[in-house]
Structure formats: structure tokens, C-alpha cells
Design an enzyme around this catalytic site. Sequence first.
Site, PDB file in Angstrom:
ATOM      1  N   CYS A  24       0.818  -1.215   0.000  1.00  0.00           N
ATOM      2  CA  CYS A  24       0.000   0.000   0.000  1.00  0.00           C
ATOM      3  C   CYS A  24       0.849   1.262   0.000  1.00  0.00           C
ATOM      4  CB  CYS A  24      -0.943   0.000   1.192  1.00  0.00           C
ATOM      5  SG  CYS A  24      -0.127  -0.250   2.777  1.00  0.00           S
ATOM      6  N   TYR A  34       7.463  15.440   5.620  1.00  0.00           N
ATOM      7  CA  TYR A  34       6.200  15.327   6.336  1.00  0.00           C
ATOM      8  C   TYR A  34       5.537  16.700   6.301  1.00  0.00           C
ATOM      9  CZ  TYR A  34       7.391  10.792   8.401  1.00  0.00           C
ATOM     10  OH  TYR A  34       7.688   9.475   8.592  1.00  0.00           O
ATOM     11  N   HIS A  86      -1.856   1.387   7.525  1.00  0.00           N
ATOM     12  CA  HIS A  86      -2.251   1.310   6.133  1.00  0.00           C
ATOM     13  C   HIS A  86      -2.098   2.672   5.474  1.00  0.00           C
ATOM     14  CE1 HIS A  86      -4.212  -0.117   2.611  1.00  0.00           C
ATOM     15  NE2 HIS A  86      -5.330   0.558   2.789  1.00  0.00           N
ATOM     16  N   ASN A 133      -8.004   4.126  -2.164  1.00  0.00           N
ATOM     17  CA  ASN A 133      -7.465   2.927  -1.531  1.00  0.00           C
ATOM     18  C   ASN A 133      -6.875   1.997  -2.604  1.00  0.00           C
ATOM     19  OD1 ASN A 133      -6.824   1.093   0.446  1.00  0.00           O
ATOM     20  ND2 ASN A 133      -8.927   0.654   1.067  1.00  0.00           N
TER      21      ASN A 133
END
Length: 493
Positions: free
Chosen positions: A274, A368, A424, A444
Site C-alpha cells: 500500500c 512530512y 495502512h 485505496n
Amino acid sequence: MQLVLAFLPLALADLPVHCLRHQLTGRWNFFLGPASPQRSSCGHQQPDDPWRQPLVELAGAAPERREVELQEPNVAVSGSSKGSWTMIYDEAFEVKLGGLSFLAFSKFELLQAEGVSKNVSRCGQTQLGWYRDEKGENWGCFYARKLGEDAAVATPNRARSGADDGSQAAREPLDATYHSAFAATLNLIQDFWQAKAYDRFVNLTLRELNAMAGIFRPARPRQAEVGRAGSAPVSFLQSRRTRSRALPESWDWRNVSGVSFLDPVIDQGSCGSCYMVATTHMLAARYRIKHRSPDFPGFSFSFPLFCSEYNQGCDGGYAFLAARWASDVGLVPKDCGDTASDATGGSCALHCDLQKLQRSWKAANHHYVGGYYGASSEEQMLRELVEDGPLVVSFEPQSDLMYYSGGVYSSSPHGRSDWEPVDHAVLLVGYGLERGRKYWLLQNSWGTDWGEEGFIRMARGVDESGVESIAEAADVLEEPRPSATLLQLAASL
Ligand SMILES: *[C@@H]1O[C@H](CO)[C@@H](O)[C@H](O)[C@H]1NC(C)=O
Ligand SMILES: *[C@@H]1O[C@H](CO)[C@@H](O)[C@H](O)[C@H]1NC(C)=O
Ligand SMILES: *[C@@H]1O[C@H](CO)[C@@H](O)[C@H](O)[C@H]1NC(C)=O
């Protein structure tokens, strides 16, 4: 019927290590091996294998020592030079200082004591890591040791979740009736989102659901942890922005004036990829947006998935590290690398001649949102999403998420510390408001038959499942020819 189910065909939490920022702040010795124009894997496997970590001796015979102080929340100091640093979730750190950029995993090992073996983290030490200069012309290996601390002190590792306690129940298949009843109950107890039972999860045991990606769900440590820095300093991101410009009420990179900038939804199958799917989709979308070329075919995710030493392939990894590798080595077009998306047994390979490519790409400015891990906010995420393109976000799915089929998803709220569990990674591509509820729009990688044609809308502004805790981004640079590091890697295959 017991409506408790832990579920995890995902993969972020990969390394058996758990270190928090306050455990890393303080004075360190960095030991640098010799620099070279050739990038080195520093003895790591491709992809990295947690149990085949290189020995620190590989850094070189007489490494050069540098004293570095890591301060809260993100300042790094060495002598008269000042730089920045960030945790990478709970497993690694990156330090930018004096023209060099350092990356290393925190140290972990399997201890045998009184016939029992257990994984321990040694947060005052690192595994053998990598450094490079700003231009990517000099590369080397290094390791680090914290000063004034008994190096032998081991902190307990994050433990396996209680959901699969090894009991008989965890080994019994969960049939269609179980899943239908679970979904029906979810639809009874709330009306913000719709639940349904998916065939793909029928007849798997709890253990199989947990193990699909070969990982353990980390337990949530609830010991007192240092709170996050009250007000985040203005980051390098904010400073280049016009902060006053109002944001649109909603956004959707699938449809900006009728144009989509996204890759299609894929199904990661049983490979815990993922983080890599989301990262390569983010980079491709940002390239299309910047160059106004929605038809750009995109980048291979198999190539970095199986070649990067900074992540663990189908066993998991992090977008920040995926983007750093794409910055250190480069990106290749989709057709140069991609095999079936769920190819768990893939290996590092290229299916094209790089010398024939007319262009080359690499990631740049990986970061980030907020400037370091733990500093992101809804407002900064919204702004970066609209101005620069999609971001990778991660969250810890609750067991009910696998039943999601539409609406604005929310589960129970939870607190925030200097670390938040996430399992995830998905791609953040938009936001909006429905029936008074603010949501994020997320792509997703569980195929188009899941959720809203492969997408999910998740509650926004409340850090639902940790989704606002770890937003990551990077841009793409286009160059006339492949980098020396990419050619060097291709030659070694
Ligand atoms: C240590 O961690 C590895 C990788 O997460 C896992 O496979 C192994 O079972 C763990 N060992 C123990 C004793 O917890
Ligand atoms: C699950 O197992 C039952 C009994 O073995 C079988 O009849 C059913 O077709 C299976 N369902 C799926 C979706 O695999
Ligand atoms: C795209 O957005 C426009 C409005 O900007 C809307 O009219 C159109 O129906 C949308 N297309 C799709 C496929 O959703």
C-alpha cells in the site's frame, strides 16, 4: 455472535522496532564511513530484510566521528552548524545537517533469555544507515550511538495485538453468515456510512486476515508519552505559501474541470505494498499536475517495491522512505517495472533499456507535512493538497473498515501523542462536506469493488483513525537522462 474482529491485510508496521522521539533526543556520536561517488546499499538487502541487517563494521575501518545533538522537536546541531531532523514513524530517523542527509533505522534485535526469545528495540543505537550530500554526488554509510546512556538498555518492543491470542477462535474460518451479520449490525448502529460484507474476506480465519501481509498489528502503547510540541514552528512549507488565500470548499483531483490527474485504482492483493502504490501514485499525480499532462502514464511501483533498501517490500514500509529512495535513485516509467500488483514473490528487476529513455525522473523535497513527523494539521494538509497535489496519508483501520461501502466513515475517536499507530497507507486526493460532515477523499488499493469504486470518504478534522498524524509528500524532478545511481543499479541487476 461475538462482534469483535481484528483485521489487517495491510502493511506499514514492518520492522520489529518501536522508538519514540523523546527517546532519540540528546547527544549522539555519528560514525561516518568513507564517502564515494558510487551509492552503496550499505549491505542491506533489496528489499530490506529485517533479519539480515548489515554489521556496523561495514561502515569502514576507521570511521570519522561527529558529535550531533538532536533537540525537540526537530532541530539538529553539530558544532556551529544547525539543521533539522525527523522521526520516520517509530522506526528510523533522518537528519539534515552540514550539507549531508543521514538516514538510519533504530536498532533492534532478537534476545534470548532463559529460553525465551523476544524482540527488543535499542533506541540509543542505529542499524547501519546511509548518508549523502545535497547534490547526490557523494554517498556513504554510517551508524550512530547516543552518549551518556548505557547502550545495553533495551526498551520493550511493541507487542502483538491481543486480538489474535493464539486461541482456537482465531483459527476458525469466518463464514458469509458471520460477515453479513457484522455488516448488518454496523448499519443498525450508525447511519453516516454504509456497510456490506465482501466475498473476498469470507472463509478466512482471523489469523489469516491478520497475516495476509505477514505482519503483526502493533498494540497501542498507552504509557505516558511526551505530548506533541504545543505549537508547531512555521515550517519550510508554510513559509513559501500565501497563507491568506482562501481554500475552495471542496476539492477532487479525479475531476478538476472535468480532468482526472490520478492513476486508476489497483488491487494490492496479498502483498503489503500500500505504501509504495500510494507513493508512486502521488508522484505521478503531482507530475501530471505540475506539467499539465493528465495523460502521463505514471511510474512503476514494482521497481522501488522490490529494489529499495529502505523498505521491506511486500512486508511493508513507509511513504517517506519510498520517496527518499525515489529521490536518491530515481523513478522509472510504469512499463519498465510493473508486474502483477499482488506479486508477493517479485524481485528487483527492470524491463526496459534506460539508455533509450528520452527523459528521466526522480523525487525531490520529500517531507512530512508540517516539517517533521508529528507536526501535520488539517489546515496544512488542505493547503498542500490543493496547491501541489495528492499526499500520502496513513491510518490504523478499525475492524469495521473492511465493511465500508459508502458514506463518510468514522470510528471511535482517540487521543494523540508523539506517536500514533498507523497500519495502512492510502492516497489523499480531495475533501468536501456532506450533510454537515467534513470528509477526506482517499484512494485505496483494494480494487474498484471496495468502498465507493475503490475510494473512501473519511471524517476530517478529528484525526479519524490517525489519518491526520502522518501526511507525507514529495515532488518530481524531470531530467534529460537517468541519474548515475539509477544506471549503476540497473547495471547490477
Ligand atoms: C520478532 O519479530 C519478527 C518480525 O516482526 C517476528 O517474525 C518474530 O516472530 C518476533 N519474535 C518474537 C519472539 O516475538
Ligand atoms: C465458504 O465456504 C463454504 C463452505 O465450505 C462454501 O460453501 C462457500 O462457497 C465459501 N464461500 C466463499 C465466498 O468462498
Ligand atoms: C466533474 O465536475 C464538473 C463540475 O466541475 C461536473 O459538472 C461533472 O459532472 C463532473 N464529472 C464527473 C465525471 O464527475
